[in-house]
Design an enzyme around this catalytic site. Structure first.
Site, PDB file in Angstrom:
ATOM      1  N   ASN A  59      -1.740  -7.206  -3.974  1.00 50.75           N
ATOM      2  CA  ASN A  59      -3.130  -7.672  -3.866  1.00 50.75           C
ATOM      3  C   ASN A  59      -4.079  -6.498  -4.022  1.00 50.75           C
ATOM      4  OD1 ASN A  59      -1.368  -9.556  -2.107  1.00 50.75           O
ATOM      5  ND2 ASN A  59      -3.196 -10.738  -2.541  1.00 50.75           N
ATOM      6  N   GLU A  60      -3.720  -5.385  -3.357  1.00 49.46           N
ATOM      7  CA  GLU A  60      -4.577  -4.191  -3.398  1.00 49.46           C
ATOM      8  C   GLU A  60      -4.739  -3.687  -4.835  1.00 49.46           C
ATOM      9  OE1 GLU A  60      -3.738  -1.195  -0.495  1.00 49.46           O
ATOM     10  OE2 GLU A  60      -4.604   0.424  -1.691  1.00 49.46           O
ATOM     11  N   ARG A  61      -3.622  -3.579  -5.541  1.00 46.04           N
ATOM     12  CA  ARG A  61      -3.677  -3.014  -6.898  1.00 46.04           C
ATOM     13  C   ARG A  61      -4.463  -3.910  -7.843  1.00 46.04           C
ATOM     14  NH1 ARG A  61       2.591  -1.020  -6.081  1.00 46.04           N
ATOM     15  NH2 ARG A  61       1.968   0.691  -4.716  1.00 46.04           N
TER      16      ARG A  61
END
Ligand SMILES: Cc1cc2nc3c(=O)[nH]c(=O)nc-3n(C[C@H](O)[C@H](O)[C@H](O)COP(=O)(O)OP(=O)(O)OC[C@H]3O[C@@H](n4cnc5c(N)ncnc54)[C@H](O)[C@@H]3O)c2cc1C
Length: 382
Positions: free
Chosen positions: A242-244
């Site tokens: 999700n972060e990337r």
């Protein structure tokens, strides 16, 4: 294929208007202070239902699709400063996905609901002074004592770290070798023994606060564990996806603004008796970068569509962040160069964007770690 509906377009307008009135005008002030007021800003965002777009309505979320997340980050990235987009991204897509997916009902009511309401600021605390790319090297340890964890250790480079009300901590909960010894634990920062050691002074992303945190005999209930004991590494790897993706979406927004602003500047600046934009080298270069940005944007949309279909997006997230970091560094350097001396001045957005861009090649896993993941996924090494 990703298809944006009228509702998506309305969300885009909402976020853009919000960013242009509530973030953009404060850029210089927050960059100079080295922090943006997260509680204040998040509470305004929550009133517009922007902090839990994809989360379950039972916790105050919107139950929307992942394209809404794409729009949120593209628009925040477009208006800037990138540091604010980063801090918001941590709240919405880096510190909370594991809690939403794996947390107990009680944990979600206690920590996710206030995060979506904008009442609590959160951080994700994985990196340590001696463990960054190699997450398994981390040493922060949680030892069980009755119904409590007693936590000791240190975390470094934690975004929102000076303002966070709770952190999603990755800690060692057993001596099991390999990946099975780590767990994710929610730690309220007001707990005795939890301390902000210092706020770090950074090259870029200056409006985002980044901190070193220490944990000395910090006692939290074992029930604050997210998901299953010993599954923290796998849950964090999923959270990293999700972060990337969020980082790549925001980077696209920032790069689009940079190319537009640079083209506009080149149209107004006369050199050798004509506007700079009339030099084919300059307009071809912008056209080429714009084409590459389009490829990344549409790669992101394909990744989002796969995410919505519930497919494994590890490869998508890895490629997206790798390319976002590389392209951002190239575009920021080119935009600065095409502005000449004024582009090198601290008062110009070009200088800020040039300083901000390298973070996309370091945070959330460095480019080389993306290549490591990719080479394994593609079978280039054992
Ligand atoms: C502005 C900012 C905000 C951040 N926010 C957070 C946060 O909120 N929470 C959090 O937990 N962390 C955060 N981080 C930390 C970030 O996730 C780490 O910096 C990143 O994972 C790299 O770890 P490291 O800095 O320890 O680099 P190291 O692991 O020491 O690696 C140094 C360099 O070595 C190279 N390298 C590493 N491994 C390999 C390999 N296998 N093969 C080849 N080369 C390799 C890469 O070039 C890498 O940059 C943040 C960092 C920054 C700069």
């Amino acid at each position: 294929m990703a298809v944006f509906t009228a509702e998506h377009n309305a969300l885009r307008k909402l976020v853009r208007d919000f960013a242009e009135t509530e973030i953009g005008p404060y850029t210089e002030e927050w960059e100079a202070k080295g922090i943006f007021p997260a509680h204040e800003l998040f509470s305004k965002m929550a009133k517009l239902d922007l902090l839990g777009l994809e989360y379950d309505t039972a916790y105050g979320g919107q139950g929307a699709d992942h394209l809404c997340t794409v729009i949120l980050h593209e628009e925040l990235g477009r208006v800037g400063p990138a540091g604010v987009a980063l801090g918001i991204g941590v709240q919405t897509d880096m510190a909370t996905p594991s809690l939403h997916h794996f947390g107990t009902e009680e944990l979600k009511q206690r920590y996710l609901v206030p995060a979506i309401k904008g009442d609590a600021v959160c951080s994700v605390a994985v990196t340590e002074p001696d463990a960054g790319s190699d997450v398994t090297a981390l040493r922060t340890r949680a030892v069980r004592d009755g119904d409590d964890w007693v936590i000791n250790g240190a975390k470094a480079y934690i975004t929102n770290g000076t303002q966070a009300d709770w952190v999603c901590l990755l800690a060692r909960t057993s001596d099991r070798p390999g990946y099975g010894g780590l767990s994710q634990i929610i730690v309220p920062t007001g707990t005795p023994g939890c301390q902000v050691q210092r706020k770090l002074d950074k090259l870029g992303m200056r409006s985002s606060d980044t901190a070193e945190l220490t944990f000395t005999d910090v006692r939290v209930p074992v029930s604050n564990t997210i998901g299953e004991l010993g599954q923290g590494f796998y849950q964090q790897m999923s959270q990293f996806q999700n972060e990337r993706l969020a980082l790549s979406y925001a980077a696209v927004g920032g790069m689009e603004t940079a190319l537009t602003r640079t083209a506009n500047y080149l149209k107004t600046r006369d050199v050798f008796g004509k506007p700079l934009i009339e030099n084919q080298h300059l307009n071809f270069t912008l056209a080429e970068l714009s084409a590459r940005l389009d490829l990344l944007r549409h790669y992101n949309y394909t990744a989002a569509a796969a995410y919505i279909r519930g497919e494994d997006v590890n490869r998508f997230a890895t490629v997206a962040k790798l390319e976002a970091g590389r392209l951002a560094r190239e575009i920021s350097a080119t935009c600065l160069q095409f502005h000449g001396a004024v582009g090198y001045m601290e008062e110009m957005w070009t200088a800020r964007f040039f300083r901000d861009s390298p973070v996309w090649s370091i945070g959330g896993g460095a480019d080389e770690v993306m290549l490591y993941v990719l080479s394994r996924l593609d079978g280039y090494h054992a």
